[in-house]
Scaffold this motif. Structure first.
Motif, PDB file in Angstrom:
ATOM      1  N   ALA A  54       0.819  -1.213   0.000  1.00 10.75           N
ATOM      2  CA  ALA A  54       0.000   0.000   0.000  1.00 10.75           C
ATOM      3  C   ALA A  54       0.854   1.265   0.000  1.00 10.75           C
ATOM      4  O   ALA A  54       0.351   2.353   0.269  1.00 10.75           O
ATOM      5  N   ARG A  55       2.144   1.129  -0.302  1.00 13.81           N
ATOM      6  CA  ARG A  55       3.052   2.267  -0.314  1.00 13.81           C
ATOM      7  C   ARG A  55       3.515   2.565  -1.731  1.00 13.81           C
ATOM      8  O   ARG A  55       3.682   1.661  -2.548  1.00 13.81           O
ATOM      9  N   VAL A 104       1.823   6.478   2.006  1.00 18.17           N
ATOM     10  CA  VAL A 104       0.762   5.480   2.073  1.00 18.17           C
ATOM     11  C   VAL A 104      -0.271   5.913   1.048  1.00 18.17           C
ATOM     12  O   VAL A 104      -0.750   7.055   1.080  1.00 18.17           O
ATOM     13  N   VAL A 128       0.855  10.906   3.123  1.00 21.23           N
ATOM     14  CA  VAL A 128      -0.333  10.161   2.716  1.00 21.23           C
ATOM     15  C   VAL A 128      -0.836  10.729   1.386  1.00 21.23           C
ATOM     16  O   VAL A 128      -1.094  11.931   1.278  1.00 21.23           O
ATOM     17  N   HIS A 178      -3.158  -2.863   2.968  1.00 16.95           N
ATOM     18  CA  HIS A 178      -2.995  -1.825   3.990  1.00 16.95           C
ATOM     19  C   HIS A 178      -2.814  -2.482   5.359  1.00 16.95           C
ATOM     20  O   HIS A 178      -3.697  -3.206   5.828  1.00 16.95           O
ATOM     21  N   THR A 179      -1.672  -2.231   5.964  1.00 18.19           N
ATOM     22  CA  THR A 179      -1.346  -2.826   7.258  1.00 18.19           C
ATOM     23  C   THR A 179      -1.802  -1.931   8.403  1.00 18.19           C
ATOM     24  O   THR A 179      -2.188  -0.770   8.195  1.00 18.19           O
ATOM     25  N   ASP A 235       0.168  -0.615  10.500  1.00 13.93           N
ATOM     26  CA  ASP A 235       1.101   0.508  10.504  1.00 13.93           C
ATOM     27  C   ASP A 235       0.687   1.566   9.488  1.00 13.93           C
ATOM     28  O   ASP A 235       0.764   2.773   9.765  1.00 13.93           O
ATOM     29  N   ASP A 236       0.252   1.129   8.296  1.00 17.70           N
ATOM     30  CA  ASP A 236      -0.221   2.083   7.283  1.00 17.70           C
ATOM     31  C   ASP A 236      -1.411   2.882   7.812  1.00 17.70           C
ATOM     32  O   ASP A 236      -1.498   4.108   7.616  1.00 17.70           O
ATOM     33  N   THR A 280      -1.722   6.942   8.621  1.00 18.15           N
ATOM     34  CA  THR A 280      -2.800   7.715   8.011  1.00 18.15           C
ATOM     35  C   THR A 280      -3.620   8.452   9.063  1.00 18.15           C
ATOM     36  O   THR A 280      -3.949   9.641   8.892  1.00 18.15           O
TER      37      THR A 280
END
Length: 460
Positions: free
Chosen positions: A54-55, A65, A387, A398-399, A401-402, A406
């Protein structure tokens, strides 16, 4: 103009040079209007170098992100290994042949196993080809020329639809007049269209990010189409593989005559499909005595890379539950951002809305009106905090951490938003002109000066 700067804010030197050069090379500076620089704050439109999960990383090395995920086409994440591996293995065996391939039969069988309302399928490369083929087929079946299209954002780049938008230069009036509109969840408006015009087909998304069908609505649409002799066409570009791998027709239990697919079918690889009932689809084939319909005939429609990607996506949906992951991530994100908006006193102005797997955000000014200026400010402050988000459309990649990055970024952005609300204006906070609708009649309010876009190619 004063400008708030956050510590460690990204710079866009090379992205801006590349964007300037793109404006010299490509009309609008992008190959998709939704990807154009006028959809982002001025001088803050990252040119993407690569992505993973997701990056994404831009030409300046900034990491973001990402949300939106390739205009909703990527659900498993950028560079998702099993899809990449399947594509690499298949294209090493050849990509395009003079005759159909074994892969075409396998992919068609897998697709038709997934889609309850389809007996036959034809693959293509983009969604507009599929929707336009559906319209052509419906006109041939019914002998009628008018099309009833729901008042939803986008269905095709072709004249029959684009002529209904503000960006209609070059489209004959006689084409525009053959497309009529009706409102979602409004049976009366559809019935009026069907009784006023000889309608070949009714085309709609069965659900959108912010609108679920009211109980009985889709069933009533089906009955009205049958009563008036019009074909029912579902646009499954977004609902397919984001609501369900079986599409909206599988989720809501209403079978269309034809359905059109694309976007997440290939996790970003270019593939689309027209599917439907056998007796209708056969009009484009060889088992008919009727005049044949030029349905879909594309050189690259059956190329092996995208068909291999599709089959790998089907396997991932069967084994990894990506929709469950997207729904979980979306709920977490929406709940946290909306709670933070309440805490920071901007909940009447900034709001995350929509289906968890397809979230949008709403931005309003001090008078509670939808605002492009405040939208641009929000986009700008998210970018400054790492972001990239025209929406909050998630992926299964999307983790936690993500999401945490955000949520923290939106808190910072909403603090600046609050300052602008208190000041009654974005002046002093916003860099450059606000974003503008992608489909608009004139280049203003984001027109670029002619002949002053770039002085040459950016350095490597």
């Amino acid at each position: 103009m004063a400008r708030y700067e956050s510590p460690g804010a990204p710079v866009f030197t090379r992205s801006n040079a590349l964007q300037a050069r793109l404006h010299d090379l490509v009309p609008g500076g992008a190959h998709t209007y939704a990807r154009s620089a006028d959809q982002y704050p001025e001088s803050m439109a990252p040119i993407i170098d690569h992505g993973s999960g997701a990056r994404v990383w831009d030409a300046d090395g900034n990491s973001f992100v990402e949300y939106g995920m390739g205009l909703r086409a990527v659900t498993l994440g950028h560079g998702y290994g099993p899809v990449v591996d399947a594509v690499c293995a298949e294209i090493a065996r050849g990509t395009s042949f003079t005759r159909p391939s074994v892969l075409e039969a396998a992919a068609a069988e897998e697709f038709l196993t997934l889609v309850p309302g389809a007996d036959m399928v034809k693959f293509a490369k983009n969604g507009s080809d599929a929707t336009t083929a559906a319209v052509r087929l419906a006109r041939a079946v019914t002998g009628r020329e008018h099309v009833a299209v729901c008042e939803q954002p986008f269905f095709s780049v072709d004249d029959w639809f684009i002529g209904t938008t503000p960006m209609r230069a070059g489209i004959p009036n006689c084409t525009v007049e053959r497309t009529v509109r009706f409102r979602f969840n409004n049976v009366a408006s559809l019935e009026d269209a069907l009784t006023t015009h000889p309608i070949a087909c009714v085309l709609l998304e069965a659900a959108t990010a912010t609108q679920e069908p009211e109980p009985g609505f889709l069933e009533q649409v089906r009955r009205l189409c049958d009563r008036h002799g019009a074909l029912l066409v579902f646009d499954e570009m977004i609902t397919g593989f984001r609501w369900s791998e079986h599409g909206a027709q599988g989720l809501y239990g209403v079978r269309p005559d034809l359905s059109c697919w694309g976007k997440a079918m290939g996790n970003g690889f270019p593939i689309a499909a027209l599917a439907g009932r056998r007796e209708i689809m056969e009009l484009g084939g060889l088992r008919t005595d009727a005049d044949r319909v030029f349905l879909l005939s594309t050189t690259h429609g059956p190329e092996s890379g995208s068909l291999a990607a599709f089959r790998a996506v089907v396997h991932a949906y069967a084994t990894e539950g990506p929709i469950t992951k997207m729904e979980r991530a979306g709920r977490t994100l929406a709940d946290a951002i909306n709670a933070a908006a309440t805490e920071l006193g901007v909940d009447e102005f900034v709001e995350v809305v929509g289906r968890p797997s397809c979230l949008l955000f709403v931005t309003r000014d001090a008078q509670h009106r939808p605002s492009q200026e405040f939208r641009t400010l929000f986009l700008q402050e998210l970018l400054m905090r790492g972001v990239l988000a025209q929406s909050f459309v998630v992926s299964a990649a999307h983790t936690d951490d993500d999401l945490a990055v955000t949520i923290e970024a939106t808190r910072g952005a909403m603090r600046i938003y609050r300052q602008a609300l208190d000041a009654g204006s974005v002046d002093g906070h916003l860099r450059g002109r606000p974003v503008a609708p992608a489909l608009r009649a004139r280049a203003e309010p984001r027109r670029l000066a002619s002949g002053s876009l770039s002085s040459g190619r950016p350095s490597s």
